[in-house]
Design a protein around this motif. Structure first.
Motif, PDB file in Angstrom:
ATOM      1  N   LEU A 308      37.490 -28.096   9.336  1.00 20.81           N
ATOM      2  CA  LEU A 308      36.069 -28.050   8.985  1.00 20.81           C
ATOM      3  C   LEU A 308      35.259 -27.400  10.107  1.00 20.81           C
ATOM      4  N   ALA A 309      35.669 -27.663  11.352  1.00 17.36           N
ATOM      5  CA  ALA A 309      34.970 -27.088  12.504  1.00 17.36           C
ATOM      6  C   ALA A 309      35.118 -25.567  12.530  1.00 17.36           C
ATOM      7  N   ARG A 311      35.544 -23.598  10.005  1.00 16.46           N
ATOM      8  CA  ARG A 311      34.695 -23.065   8.935  1.00 16.46           C
ATOM      9  C   ARG A 311      33.225 -23.061   9.379  1.00 16.46           C
ATOM     10  N   TRP A 312      32.839 -24.128  10.083  1.00 19.60           N
ATOM     11  CA  TRP A 312      31.457 -24.230  10.566  1.00 19.60           C
ATOM     12  C   TRP A 312      31.145 -23.114  11.568  1.00 19.60           C
ATOM     13  N   GLN A 315      30.352 -19.817  10.094  1.00 14.94           N
ATOM     14  CA  GLN A 315      29.045 -19.741   9.447  1.00 14.94           C
ATOM     15  C   GLN A 315      27.876 -19.779  10.427  1.00 14.94           C
ATOM     16  N   HIS A 316      28.086 -20.398  11.604  1.00 21.28           N
ATOM     17  CA  HIS A 316      26.950 -20.661  12.488  1.00 21.28           C
ATOM     18  C   HIS A 316      27.029 -20.009  13.864  1.00 21.28           C
ATOM     19  N   ASP A 328      21.587 -26.674  12.814  1.00 19.07           N
ATOM     20  CA  ASP A 328      22.144 -27.283  11.602  1.00 19.07           C
ATOM     21  C   ASP A 328      21.946 -28.792  11.683  1.00 19.07           C
ATOM     22  N   THR A 331      25.196 -30.971   8.817  1.00 13.20           N
ATOM     23  CA  THR A 331      26.627 -31.215   9.017  1.00 13.20           C
ATOM     24  C   THR A 331      26.838 -32.433   9.891  1.00 13.20           C
ATOM     25  N   VAL A 335      31.983 -33.079  13.077  1.00 21.68           N
ATOM     26  CA  VAL A 335      32.423 -31.705  12.824  1.00 21.68           C
ATOM     27  C   VAL A 335      31.753 -30.754  13.803  1.00 21.68           C
ATOM     28  N   VAL A 336      30.455 -30.941  14.039  1.00 21.98           N
ATOM     29  CA  VAL A 336      29.735 -30.079  14.976  1.00 21.98           C
ATOM     30  C   VAL A 336      30.326 -30.213  16.386  1.00 21.98           C
ATOM     31  N   ALA A 339      33.577 -28.427  16.607  1.00 20.96           N
ATOM     32  CA  ALA A 339      33.344 -26.986  16.640  1.00 20.96           C
ATOM     33  C   ALA A 339      32.915 -26.536  18.033  1.00 20.96           C
TER      34      ALA A 339
END
Length: 395
Positions: A308-309, A311-312, A315-316, A328, A331, A335-336, A339
């Motif tokens: 998930l990280a 993918r994040w 996107q960011h 963000d 989220t 996960v943040v 990431a």
């Protein structure tokens, strides 16, 4: 020849197909775990890249590119002008060799002659295995004398380090990793292989727990970790216990060096190893295995969060002179945080000095709940806003 069970363990955790065709720098202190790793990787590499005894290191072409005064008839490398690995030579081998191994040892010089003997033992082992050798030393630590017939070793000094010897645990690790990373990058290697064992993993988790860690810390030492975009730290023995490693070395008649400072419980990790864990075993004899199972469960959770990280980040995150991250607030913080930790690894920034409070503050910044500029360990400056800008400042 390395013990067959040890070879099988490495094959299972790190199949040769993943590393035999590329460069591997093997961190070797001279202790049992790293000696077993070096011996095993050399044997596996020889079996897939050439007959036993054939060096899978620099090879004839690479040695030919060294100045005449530095060539050695052994497989150990010559002293390299400027204290670095010759750019472009490592891995460009003739004769069909497919990849290379370099044994890398860092001499902190904290134990005087004993530190020099550690370095000498790794140099000699590399020579016997037909593997190139490079040594790094803290400032002010002179090179030990070299036995006749072994050739000189290439050397790298610790860059931008104070002249006095460093003795605290975190700084010692940081200096070693810096040396190994620079060695790998200059050699064009893909992997840094380290000899951490299952016991090291248990000790690390207990250390993290008592410092106050999050779920990531409870997942233990990662078997593989990226350093920037092109380098990976691999720990092929992370599932093998320390006793099994020593038993394998005894079975093959291979000696190793014992660091007397490992008995000094003034160091936190030594206290955990020498005093805390033996005490726990008096009540919970299978505590090591139980903690190992808990680590594996945490890793399963960690793998999900990391996917998930990633993918994040796609996107960011955008790169450049400074890291730019879109704010963000939706989220989950777990996960943040994961990431951001992966981002730290990509940038080659040290995560060791980062405490849970630092990661929490970063996640709060991404969520838009922090407005003041702040500086994190390693001189990493964070400028809140949308986007958030993160960059390492000049010390």
């Amino acid at each position: 020849m390395p013990n067959a069970s040890l070879i099988r363990s490495i094959h299972a955790s790190w199949p040769p197909a993943r590393w035999a065709d590329v460069g591997v720098v093997v961190g070797c202190s001279g202790g049992a775990d790293s000696v077993a790793l070096l011996c095993s990787l050399a044997q596996i590499a020889a079996s897939v890249g050439g007959p036993p005894g054939h060096s899978v290191a620099w090879g004839d072409r690479a040695r030919a590119e060294l100045p005449d005064s530095t060539r050695s008839g052994s497989a150990t490398s010559g002293s390299v002008p400027g204290g670095s690995v010759p750019s472009g030579s490592v891995g460009n081998q003739s004769g069909g060799a497919r990849g290379f191994l370099i044994a890398a040892h860092f001499n902190h010089g904290l134990r005087g002659d004993q530190s020099d003997r550690d370095e000498q033992s790794v140099r000699e082992l590399a020579g016997r295995l037909g593997v190139d050798f490079i040594a790094g030393r803290s400032p002010g630590v002179a090179a030990p004398s070299v036995s006749a017939g072994l050739g000189d070793c290439a050397t790298l000094a610790a860059d931008d380090r104070p002249a006095q010897l460093i003795s605290d645990e975190a700084s010692l690790r940081a200096v070693r990793i810096d040396f190994l990373t620079r060695t790998a990058k200059q050699a064009g290697a893909r992997y840094i292989a380290l000899g951490h064992s299952a016991d090291d993993n248990v000790e690390t988790v207990l250390h993290h727990l008592m410092r106050g860690t999050g779920p990531t810390g409870l997942a233990g030492i990662p078997p593989f970790r990226s350093v920037g975009d092109d380098l990976v730290i691999a720990r092929p023995l992370i599932e093998v216990d320390r006793q099994s490693i020593r038993d394998a070395l005894r079975a093959m008649g291979q000696s190793w060096r014992e660091d007397a400072s490992n008995q000094n419980s003034d160091y936190q990790r030594n206290w955990i190893r020498n005093e805390l864990i033996p005490l726990v075993r008096t009540r919970y004899p299978a505590a090591d295995k139980a903690i190992g199972r808990a680590i594996e469960a945490q890793r399963d959770w960690r793998r999900l969060v990391e996917s998930l990280a990633d993918r994040w980040l796609e996107q960011h995150f955008s790169g450049g002179p400074a890291v730019v991250i879109e704010a963000d607030s939706q989220t989950d913080a777990a996960v943040v945080t994961a990431a951001l930790q992966r981002l730290w690894d990509r940038q080659g920034w040290a995560r060791g000095p980062m405490k849970r409070a630092h990661w929490v503050r970063l996640a709060e910044t991404v969520a838009g709940r922090e407005s003041q500029r702040f500086v994190l360990p390693g001189q990493v400056e964070v400028q809140p806003g949308n986007p958030i800008r993160i960059a390492r400042t000049q010390a």
